[in-house]
Motif scaffolding. Structure first.
Motif, PDB file in Angstrom:
ATOM      1  N   VAL A  28     -12.969   5.810  23.489  1.00  0.00           N
ATOM      2  CA  VAL A  28     -14.431   5.816  23.378  1.00  0.00           C
ATOM      3  C   VAL A  28     -14.901   4.372  23.200  1.00  0.00           C
ATOM      4  CG1 VAL A  28     -16.412   6.668  22.059  1.00  0.00           C
ATOM      5  CG2 VAL A  28     -14.351   8.076  22.242  1.00  0.00           C
ATOM      6  N   LEU A  29     -15.875   3.993  24.023  1.00  0.00           N
ATOM      7  CA  LEU A  29     -16.422   2.641  23.917  1.00  0.00           C
ATOM      8  C   LEU A  29     -17.807   2.737  23.270  1.00  0.00           C
ATOM      9  CD1 LEU A  29     -15.807  -0.293  24.804  1.00  0.00           C
ATOM     10  CD2 LEU A  29     -17.127   0.173  26.869  1.00  0.00           C
ATOM     11  N   LEU A  30     -18.023   1.907  22.225  1.00  0.00           N
ATOM     12  CA  LEU A  30     -19.309   1.933  21.515  1.00  0.00           C
ATOM     13  C   LEU A  30     -20.079   0.648  21.774  1.00  0.00           C
ATOM     14  CD1 LEU A  30     -18.202   3.132  17.968  1.00  0.00           C
ATOM     15  CD2 LEU A  30     -18.922   4.528  19.909  1.00  0.00           C
ATOM     16  N   ASP A  31     -21.407   0.768  21.807  1.00  0.00           N
ATOM     17  CA  ASP A  31     -22.202  -0.459  21.912  1.00  0.00           C
ATOM     18  C   ASP A  31     -22.414  -1.035  20.506  1.00  0.00           C
ATOM     19  OD1 ASP A  31     -24.214   0.928  20.648  1.00  0.00           O
ATOM     20  OD2 ASP A  31     -25.538   1.047  22.389  1.00  0.00           O
ATOM     21  N   ASP A  33     -24.731  -0.909  18.508  1.00  0.00           N
ATOM     22  CA  ASP A  33     -25.392  -0.047  17.528  1.00  0.00           C
ATOM     23  C   ASP A  33     -24.571   1.186  17.191  1.00  0.00           C
ATOM     24  OD1 ASP A  33     -27.644  -1.672  17.373  1.00  0.00           O
ATOM     25  OD2 ASP A  33     -28.423  -0.800  19.238  1.00  0.00           O
ATOM     26  N   GLY A  34     -23.333   1.244  17.686  1.00  0.00           N
ATOM     27  CA  GLY A  34     -22.478   2.389  17.387  1.00  0.00           C
ATOM     28  C   GLY A  34     -22.749   3.595  18.278  1.00  0.00           C
ATOM     29  N   ARG A  35     -23.445   3.398  19.394  1.00  0.00           N
ATOM     30  CA  ARG A  35     -23.705   4.512  20.323  1.00  0.00           C
ATOM     31  C   ARG A  35     -22.634   4.536  21.412  1.00  0.00           C
ATOM     32  NH1 ARG A  35     -28.564   6.923  19.684  1.00  0.00           N
ATOM     33  NH2 ARG A  35     -29.867   5.913  18.117  1.00  0.00           N
ATOM     34  N   ILE A  36     -22.373   5.770  21.927  1.00  0.00           N
ATOM     35  CA  ILE A  36     -21.268   5.933  22.871  1.00  0.00           C
ATOM     36  C   ILE A  36     -21.677   5.439  24.263  1.00  0.00           C
ATOM     37  CG2 ILE A  36     -19.768   7.645  23.988  1.00  0.00           C
ATOM     38  CD1 ILE A  36     -20.144   9.267  21.296  1.00  0.00           C
ATOM     39  N   LEU A  55     -22.971  10.701  26.132  1.00  0.00           N
ATOM     40  CA  LEU A  55     -23.266   9.259  26.239  1.00  0.00           C
ATOM     41  C   LEU A  55     -24.607   8.945  25.571  1.00  0.00           C
ATOM     42  CD1 LEU A  55     -22.037   8.259  29.819  1.00  0.00           C
ATOM     43  CD2 LEU A  55     -20.875   8.046  27.628  1.00  0.00           C
ATOM     44  N   GLY A  56     -24.637   7.857  24.807  1.00  0.00           N
ATOM     45  CA  GLY A  56     -25.858   7.448  24.096  1.00  0.00           C
ATOM     46  C   GLY A  56     -25.958   8.008  22.682  1.00  0.00           C
ATOM     47  N   THR A  57     -25.065   8.964  22.330  1.00  0.00           N
ATOM     48  CA  THR A  57     -25.115   9.574  20.987  1.00  0.00           C
ATOM     49  C   THR A  57     -24.421   8.647  19.974  1.00  0.00           C
ATOM     50  OG1 THR A  57     -24.877  11.682  22.096  1.00  0.00           O
ATOM     51  CG2 THR A  57     -24.541  11.691  19.715  1.00  0.00           C
TER      52      THR A  57
END
Lengths: 413, 127
Positions: A28-31, A33-36, A55-57
């Motif tokens: 899992v890759l996170l941005d 802000d910790g979003r997927i 995605l985005g959660t």
């Protein structure tokens, strides 16, 4: 040879897709802000969500009990090393399970904070441990960790309780001592003052002796007053206060000592500090104490620098941690008031003891040894911290750290 | 000018004796001392002081209670009182000054010039 073959077979993007598709563990890759941001086939098997659904959660939706937040850009959270933990996971079908996850910060152009990579292994599915033994072992490890953490909190609370019980008994003792000692002191003082009136003109030896007795009496009285002040430092009258004004008033109160030692005062221009919730009188007492200490360290003159700033705590340290029982927490916004002198500094072997009651580095009659103890008590009551250190360039620095709320309008210059 | 009458109340008889000598030495005051709080009312009725200097913590009765007893007496109700107390911190003085609830509080050990100044201020105010 192998490298060359790979280079022929896969373009970089294809290689990434192949890894994401074939690894049985979840990737899992996170941005920042910790979003997927990216979701592998393995991740879909572990959690049950398709990329379109997830995605985005925020990752916290899947791991509600992670030990530390996963947002690398969250202020004050150090996020520079890989870490791993076993934690609860929430699946798409509503079931919960255990997962072992490794969290790696992502570097981009040699800076951190670009995001994070998560490697997730579903412990219930762990082939090496049929019948879910690994999951139970990890659950046990988790329970043990929680137990250790609450034990730590309990220990810290117990120390705080012991400290306040000690303060309470010091308070009672101080009131008793004050009454019993001040009455004889009153008699000595009244006696010396009366004798002075009866002194024959020109009897300098007798006059000087009376003066010595009187000075010693007043010194003893100062110790009793210090003890009473120390004991009185148990409750606060909190109001919204401009710390700039408190610093000005404290300098005013210490003016006599500053002038006596020919000390130059430098107030460095600093950023605006919002109004702080504190007991003005008591913080003034703290600052006066620290200023006088700094001035006393420079009997032949020097420079006293006072600086105030607003900052966010970024690292653990004395009185600063992650637990609810820590007076200050990492990530918290605080006001710093620094008082620096150009004196000789504090001997390294004494630094640990300077906050102990009745410990003093000043010559006899110059200090009661209660000033810094009282400073620590007062600042502690405010949920803050006070530190004393030697500056690398010489002299000492006292730092008062007070909690600041950043939501309200700023005052001061 | 007649001397002003000062009633000194403190369980420390040595202290009141020394203060008495000081005050009488100025030639301005006539002083009576009392070391028993419970006897203050009768002494005051007999002596009719212009001002009372009263210790706060005494073994038989609290200085505040003694002041209330004096206040309740029609002949003594207007007599000003100066309290002396051993238990007052620098912070108290900073916060509240020497006047707490309209009453003057002096911290022991009191300096004699200070005490004289406060006695004279009370007498001026009462005059």
């Amino acid at each position: 040879m192998f490298e060359r073959e790979m280079a022929v077979e896969y373009a970089p993007e294809e290689l990434l897709r192949a890894v994401l598709a074939s690894c049985s563990d979840g990737i899992v890759l996170l941005d920042a802000d910790g979003r997927i941001l990216e979701w592998s086939a393995g991740a879909q098997r572990v959690y049950g969500y398709t990329p379109e659904e997830i995605l985005g959660t925020p990752i916290s939706h899947l791991h509600p009990k992670l030990e530390a937040p996963l947002e690398p850009n969250r202020p004050g959270i150090p996020f520079d090393t890989e870490r791993g933990e076993s934690t609860l996971l929430r699946r798409q079908n509503g079931e919960t399970g255990m997962a072992s996850i490794v969290i790696c910060p992502i570097r981009r152009a040699s800076s951190l904070g670009a995001g994070a990579l998560l490697l997730v292994r579903d412990l219930a599915q762990d082939k090496g441990a049929p019948d879910g033994t690994a999951a139970r072992e990890h659950a046990l490890a988790d329970a043990l960790r929680a137990l250790r953490s609450s034990h730590e909190e309990l220990k810290s609370t117990q120390i705080q309780l012991m400290h306040s019980a000690k303060l309470e008994s010091i308070g009672r003792l101080a009131a008793g001592v004050a009454h019993e000692v001040k009455n004889p002191l009153a008699i000595i003082l009244a006696g010396t003052q009366l004798l002075r009136a009866y002194l024959p003109q020109g009897d300098d030896v007798a006059a000087e002796t009376l003066q010595d007795v009187e000075d010693a009496t007043l010194r003893a009285n100062q110790i009793i007053l210090g003890l009473l002040d120390f004991a009185a430092a148990t409750e606060l009258r909190v109001e919204r206060v401009d710390i700039h004004e408190v610093i000005t008033a404290s300098l005013q109160l210490a003016q006599h000592a500053i002038q006596r030692n020919h000390v130059e005062v430098v107030r460095e221009p600093q950023a605006t500090i919002p109004a702080l919730s504190l007991d003005r009188m008591k913080i003034e007492q703290v600052l006066v104490n620290l200023i006088i200490n700094a001035v006393d360290a420079m009997p032949d003159g020097g420079t006293l620098t006072i600086r105030k700033s607003l900052t966010q705590l970024r690292m653990r340290g004395p009185d600063v941690g992650y637990r609810a029982t820590d007076p200050l927490r990492v990530g918290q916004t605080v006001a710093l008031i620094e008082i620096e002198d150009t004196g000789p500094g504090i001997p390294q072997d004494k630094l640990d003891r300077v906050f102990d009651p009745f410990f003093t580095t000043k010559p006899p009659g110059k200090g009661t040894g209660l000033g810094l103890a009282m400073c620590r008590t007062i600042v502690g009551l405010h949920g803050g911290s006070v530190r004393l250190e030697n500056r690398p360039e010489g002299g000492a620095r006292a730092t008062v750290i007070l909690r600041a709320a950043t939501t309200e309008g700023g005052v001061g210059s | 000018m007649s001397k002003k009458r000062v009633l000194l109340v403190d369980d420390e008889a040595t202290f009141t004796k020394l203060i008495q000598r000081h005050l009488e030495g100025t030639g301005k005051f006539e002083v009576r001392t009392e070391s028993k709080a419970t006897r203050v009312l009768s002494t005051a009725r007999e002596f009719q002081p212009d001002v009372v200097v009263l210790d706060v913590i005494m073994p038989d009765q609290d200085g505040g209670e003694v002041a209330a007893v004096l206040k309740a007496d029609p002949q003594l109700a207007q007599v000003p009182v100066i309290f002396l107390t051993a238990i007052v911190s620098k912070e108290h003085v900073q916060r509240q000054g020497e006047v707490i609830g309209g009453q003057t509080f002096l911290a022991k050990p009191v300096s004699i010039p200070d005490l004289v100044r406060h006695i004279e201020a009370k007498l001026d105010k009462a005059a």
